[in-house]
Design a protein around this motif. Structure first.
Motif, PDB file in Angstrom:
ATOM      1  N   ILE A  96       0.821  -1.208   0.000  1.00 45.01           N
ATOM      2  CA  ILE A  96       0.000   0.000   0.000  1.00 45.01           C
ATOM      3  C   ILE A  96       0.852   1.253   0.000  1.00 45.01           C
ATOM      4  O   ILE A  96       0.562   2.239  -0.686  1.00 45.01           O
ATOM      5  CB  ILE A  96      -0.975  -0.001   1.195  1.00 45.01           C
ATOM      6  CG1 ILE A  96      -2.001  -1.125   1.021  1.00 45.01           C
ATOM      7  CG2 ILE A  96      -1.688   1.342   1.310  1.00 45.01           C
ATOM      8  CD1 ILE A  96      -3.043  -1.159   2.103  1.00 45.01           C
ATOM      9  N   LYS A  97       1.911   1.250   0.789  1.00 43.78           N
ATOM     10  CA  LYS A  97       2.775   2.430   0.862  1.00 43.78           C
ATOM     11  C   LYS A  97       3.329   2.782  -0.513  1.00 43.78           C
ATOM     12  O   LYS A  97       3.291   3.945  -0.937  1.00 43.78           O
ATOM     13  CB  LYS A  97       3.914   2.183   1.850  1.00 43.78           C
ATOM     14  CG  LYS A  97       4.882   3.354   1.956  1.00 43.78           C
ATOM     15  CD  LYS A  97       6.010   3.039   2.933  1.00 43.78           C
ATOM     16  CE  LYS A  97       7.013   4.191   2.994  1.00 43.78           C
ATOM     17  NZ  LYS A  97       8.136   3.877   3.920  1.00 43.78           N
ATOM     18  N   SER A  98       3.847   1.793  -1.202  1.00 49.62           N
ATOM     19  CA  SER A  98       4.383   2.029  -2.537  1.00 49.62           C
ATOM     20  C   SER A  98       3.289   2.520  -3.481  1.00 49.62           C
ATOM     21  O   SER A  98       3.515   3.431  -4.287  1.00 49.62           O
ATOM     22  CB  SER A  98       5.003   0.740  -3.084  1.00 49.62           C
ATOM     23  OG  SER A  98       5.441   0.921  -4.413  1.00 49.62           O
ATOM     24  N   PHE A  99       2.105   1.938  -3.375  1.00 53.24           N
ATOM     25  CA  PHE A  99       0.998   2.348  -4.236  1.00 53.24           C
ATOM     26  C   PHE A  99       0.673   3.822  -4.029  1.00 53.24           C
ATOM     27  O   PHE A  99       0.552   4.584  -4.995  1.00 53.24           O
ATOM     28  CB  PHE A  99      -0.237   1.495  -3.942  1.00 53.24           C
ATOM     29  CG  PHE A  99      -1.458   1.921  -4.705  1.00 53.24           C
ATOM     30  CD1 PHE A  99      -1.681   1.452  -5.990  1.00 53.24           C
ATOM     31  CD2 PHE A  99      -2.376   2.801  -4.145  1.00 53.24           C
ATOM     32  CE1 PHE A  99      -2.804   1.848  -6.704  1.00 53.24           C
ATOM     33  CE2 PHE A  99      -3.497   3.206  -4.852  1.00 53.24           C
ATOM     34  CZ  PHE A  99      -3.715   2.729  -6.137  1.00 53.24           C
ATOM     35  N   TYR A 100       0.528   4.245  -2.781  1.00 54.28           N
ATOM     36  CA  TYR A 100       0.168   5.628  -2.501  1.00 54.28           C
ATOM     37  C   TYR A 100       1.267   6.598  -2.941  1.00 54.28           C
ATOM     38  O   TYR A 100       0.984   7.695  -3.455  1.00 54.28           O
ATOM     39  CB  TYR A 100      -0.103   5.816  -1.009  1.00 54.28           C
ATOM     40  CG  TYR A 100      -1.432   5.250  -0.548  1.00 54.28           C
ATOM     41  CD1 TYR A 100      -2.521   5.178  -1.410  1.00 54.28           C
ATOM     42  CD2 TYR A 100      -1.605   4.794   0.755  1.00 54.28           C
ATOM     43  CE1 TYR A 100      -3.736   4.669  -0.993  1.00 54.28           C
ATOM     44  CE2 TYR A 100      -2.823   4.280   1.192  1.00 54.28           C
ATOM     45  CZ  TYR A 100      -3.886   4.219   0.311  1.00 54.28           C
ATOM     46  OH  TYR A 100      -5.086   3.712   0.728  1.00 54.28           O
ATOM     47  N   GLU A 162     -11.651   9.990  -8.629  1.00 54.31           N
ATOM     48  CA  GLU A 162     -10.613   8.977  -8.770  1.00 54.31           C
ATOM     49  C   GLU A 162      -9.660   8.965  -7.584  1.00 54.31           C
ATOM     50  O   GLU A 162      -9.199   7.898  -7.163  1.00 54.31           O
ATOM     51  CB  GLU A 162      -9.844   9.204 -10.065  1.00 54.31           C
ATOM     52  CG  GLU A 162     -10.714   9.007 -11.279  1.00 54.31           C
ATOM     53  CD  GLU A 162      -9.915   8.677 -12.510  1.00 54.31           C
ATOM     54  OE1 GLU A 162      -8.672   8.618 -12.427  1.00 54.31           O
ATOM     55  OE2 GLU A 162     -10.539   8.473 -13.562  1.00 54.31           O
ATOM     56  N   GLU A 163      -9.358  10.130  -7.022  1.00 56.41           N
ATOM     57  CA  GLU A 163      -8.488  10.168  -5.853  1.00 56.41           C
ATOM     58  C   GLU A 163      -9.117   9.424  -4.678  1.00 56.41           C
ATOM     59  O   GLU A 163      -8.438   8.706  -3.941  1.00 56.41           O
ATOM     60  CB  GLU A 163      -8.208  11.624  -5.464  1.00 56.41           C
ATOM     61  CG  GLU A 163      -7.141  12.284  -6.300  1.00 56.41           C
ATOM     62  CD  GLU A 163      -5.796  11.612  -6.127  1.00 56.41           C
ATOM     63  OE1 GLU A 163      -5.116  11.868  -5.114  1.00 56.41           O
ATOM     64  OE2 GLU A 163      -5.428  10.807  -7.006  1.00 56.41           O
ATOM     65  N   HIS A 164     -10.407   9.593  -4.496  1.00 57.07           N
ATOM     66  CA  HIS A 164     -11.093   8.868  -3.423  1.00 57.07           C
ATOM     67  C   HIS A 164     -11.052   7.369  -3.688  1.00 57.07           C
ATOM     68  O   HIS A 164     -10.881   6.561  -2.764  1.00 57.07           O
ATOM     69  CB  HIS A 164     -12.543   9.354  -3.306  1.00 57.07           C
ATOM     70  CG  HIS A 164     -12.649  10.832  -3.112  1.00 57.07           C
ATOM     71  ND1 HIS A 164     -13.758  11.564  -3.489  1.00 57.07           N
ATOM     72  CD2 HIS A 164     -11.775  11.740  -2.583  1.00 57.07           C
ATOM     73  CE1 HIS A 164     -13.566  12.842  -3.211  1.00 57.07           C
ATOM     74  NE2 HIS A 164     -12.373  12.961  -2.664  1.00 57.07           N
ATOM     75  N   PHE A 165     -11.197   7.005  -4.949  1.00 54.49           N
ATOM     76  CA  PHE A 165     -11.109   5.604  -5.344  1.00 54.49           C
ATOM     77  C   PHE A 165      -9.719   5.044  -5.042  1.00 54.49           C
ATOM     78  O   PHE A 165      -9.574   3.955  -4.477  1.00 54.49           O
ATOM     79  CB  PHE A 165     -11.435   5.504  -6.831  1.00 54.49           C
ATOM     80  CG  PHE A 165     -11.143   4.181  -7.458  1.00 54.49           C
ATOM     81  CD1 PHE A 165     -11.905   3.066  -7.171  1.00 54.49           C
ATOM     82  CD2 PHE A 165     -10.111   4.058  -8.380  1.00 54.49           C
ATOM     83  CE1 PHE A 165     -11.638   1.845  -7.774  1.00 54.49           C
ATOM     84  CE2 PHE A 165      -9.842   2.852  -8.985  1.00 54.49           C
ATOM     85  CZ  PHE A 165     -10.613   1.740  -8.686  1.00 54.49           C
ATOM     86  N   TYR A 166      -8.683   5.792  -5.420  1.00 50.08           N
ATOM     87  CA  TYR A 166      -7.310   5.351  -5.160  1.00 50.08           C
ATOM     88  C   TYR A 166      -7.034   5.220  -3.669  1.00 50.08           C
ATOM     89  O   TYR A 166      -6.245   4.379  -3.240  1.00 50.08           O
ATOM     90  CB  TYR A 166      -6.299   6.337  -5.751  1.00 50.08           C
ATOM     91  CG  TYR A 166      -6.351   6.485  -7.242  1.00 50.08           C
ATOM     92  CD1 TYR A 166      -6.682   5.416  -8.077  1.00 50.08           C
ATOM     93  CD2 TYR A 166      -6.063   7.709  -7.844  1.00 50.08           C
ATOM     94  CE1 TYR A 166      -6.724   5.563  -9.444  1.00 50.08           C
ATOM     95  CE2 TYR A 166      -6.094   7.861  -9.218  1.00 50.08           C
ATOM     96  CZ  TYR A 166      -6.422   6.789 -10.013  1.00 50.08           C
ATOM     97  OH  TYR A 166      -6.460   6.941 -11.366  1.00 50.08           O
ATOM     98  N   LEU A 167      -7.670   6.055  -2.881  1.00 49.90           N
ATOM     99  CA  LEU A 167      -7.447   6.025  -1.438  1.00 49.90           C
ATOM    100  C   LEU A 167      -8.106   4.820  -0.790  1.00 49.90           C
ATOM    101  O   LEU A 167      -7.523   4.171   0.093  1.00 49.90           O
ATOM    102  CB  LEU A 167      -7.992   7.321  -0.812  1.00 49.90           C
ATOM    103  CG  LEU A 167      -7.829   7.480   0.698  1.00 49.90           C
ATOM    104  CD1 LEU A 167      -6.350   7.546   1.077  1.00 49.90           C
ATOM    105  CD2 LEU A 167      -8.564   8.723   1.181  1.00 49.90           C
ATOM    106  N   ILE A 168      -9.305   4.493  -1.233  1.00 50.47           N
ATOM    107  CA  ILE A 168     -10.109   3.476  -0.545  1.00 50.47           C
ATOM    108  C   ILE A 168      -9.873   2.067  -1.079  1.00 50.47           C
ATOM    109  O   ILE A 168      -9.797   1.103  -0.304  1.00 50.47           O
ATOM    110  CB  ILE A 168     -11.606   3.842  -0.643  1.00 50.47           C
ATOM    111  CG1 ILE A 168     -11.882   5.143   0.113  1.00 50.47           C
ATOM    112  CG2 ILE A 168     -12.472   2.714  -0.100  1.00 50.47           C
ATOM    113  CD1 ILE A 168     -13.281   5.676  -0.065  1.00 50.47           C
TER     114      ILE A 168
END
Length: 416
Positions: A96-100, A162-168
């Motif tokens: 997750i860290k790398s993804f964010y 999309e940012e909310h999607f990427y976050l959740i």
């Protein structure tokens, strides 16, 4: 599509965000996503293009330019989903860290560059009024976004979704991984689609219908945008269908090829999109609409979004399976437009406005105006891409450790 084929998306393309991610560093380009991305950004630009500078043969298309956003949503859902499913299958975990970090480096530099220019130089703003800057900086501008109050830089409402999607989504994947199976996940996705339909129907009945009944159609359309069209919780259809497509193609590849081959998926997808366009044909201000046409608009708001998203997902799946065929067709400029899509998305409305300031709106009509708008938009987008996007992608690729999420070859800057 066979998992080891040329068009295998799991190997051929890196993860991308819908308006902006580009397919620059890939081992074997999948043509379909580039084509869809290029078409999507051109539709978005067309819907914002002044009518006076829109060629006559594009006037009918302009009415449905909003479709570009839904194409972006489906692409994002699929691309992010296939990346995560591949990583889970390969490593049994999700970084997750790398993804964010990768998402932030991909999206923030260009976005905050343009937002900073809007803040420092009001002459660049494409409308006299603008929502509070904190709402842009926190990616919450799409909540309670009333176009009657502020419209400058309004296109980023979809980036907020999309940012909310990427976050959740990564959190959900980690939480549900090994706890539910794929079939249960599909049921949950279907439940979310149905919940979205119920929510949009409720919002229409409680917020929009009152204004329609009193004949206040223009305010009704503004409230429709604010309460039904812009919020994240009403616009998850495309992202969910994109993720579903990724899951089916990754976990049930053989079944997908058997039941959704291109000869089935492509005509079915086109039919669904065409049907949704009919439902949305009166999605505009509804001025002068009779009760039947208002009902048609409501039906579009309720079922149109999942229908068009399903259609786009089927078309995307068919294009992936037809990649070997499409590779033999000429698509001049497609990859370049797809590469510049994010910069075009962020800057084109401001460029249109500056063109009108510099040249005068009366001198920007007809084909000449069209050429000036398009040429200046691509020039600015290319500058933004080269100076900001490309620079930070190169930096990211140098600092991210080998083997991190969706890392690809580094001969060219990545898009994800």
């Amino acid at each position: 599509m066979a998992s080891n084929s040329r068009a295998d998306f799991a190997h051929s393309i890196s993860t991308q965000n819908s308006p902006g991610d580009t397919a620059i560093s890939i081992r074997s380009r999948a043509i379909g996503p580039d084509v869809l991305r290029a078409v999507a950004i051109l539709l978005v630009m067309l819907v914002h293009l002044p009518v006076e500078a829109t060629p006559s043969f594009l006037l009918g298309v302009r009415t449905y330019g909003w479709l570009g956003v839904d194409v972006f949503f489906v692409l994002s859902g699929f691309l992010i989903g296939i990346q995560m499913f591949k990583e889970l299958s390969r490593t049994g975990r999700l970084d997750i860290k790398s993804f964010y970090i990768r998402r932030a480096i991909r999206i923030f530099p260009a976005f905050f560059t343009v937002l900073g220019l809007y803040a420092l130089f009001p002459v660049l703003r494409d409308a006299p009024t603008m929502q509070p800057f904190w709402s842009f900086a926190t990616f919450t501008v799409n909540f309670n976004f009333d176009p009657r109050v502020g419209r400058a830089f309004s296109q980023v409402w979809s980036l907020c979704v999309e940012e909310h999607f990427y976050l959740i989504l990564p959190l959900l994947v980690v939480l549900l991984h090994r706890r539910i199976n794929t079939k249960q996940a599909l049921v949950a996705g279907a439940a979310a689609i149905i919940a979205g339909m119920i929510l949009r129907y409720t919002l229409w009945e409680t917020q929009v219908a009152v204004l329609v009944e009193t004949g206040n159609f223009r305010d009704a359309f503004s409230v429709y945008l604010r309460d039904v069209y812009y919020p994240t919780y009403t616009r998850l259809d495309g992202l969910l269908f994109g993720v579903t497509l990724a899951g089916l193609r990754h976990f049930y590849a053989d079944a997908y090829r058997r039941y959704a081959p291109p000869k089935v998926a492509l005509p079915l997808g086109i039919t669904f999109v065409a049907t949704s366009l009919v439902l949305f044909s009166l999605r505009g201000p509804l001025e002068g609409a009779n009760l039947f046409l208002v009902f048609q608009a409501q039906l579009g708001a309720v079922v149109g979004f999942p229908l068009v998203s399903l259609g786009i997902a089927l078309i995307l799946g068919a294009m992936l399976d037809l990649d070997d065929v499409m590779a033999r067709w000429p698509f001049p400029g497609t990859a370049s437009i797809a590469t510049l899509a994010y910069s075009l998305y962020l800057s084109h409305k401001s460029v249109y406005h500056i063109d009108r300031v510099l040249f005068g709106e009366e001198n920007l009509q007809g084909n000449l105006g069209f050429l000036i708008y398009i040429a200046t938009s691509f020039a600015v987008a290319a500058t933004l891409w080269y100076c900001v996007e490309r620079t930070f992608l190169l930096i990211r690729d140098r600092v991210m450790r080998p083997g991190s999420t969706d890392r690809s070859q580094l001969s060219k800057p990545q898009s994800s």
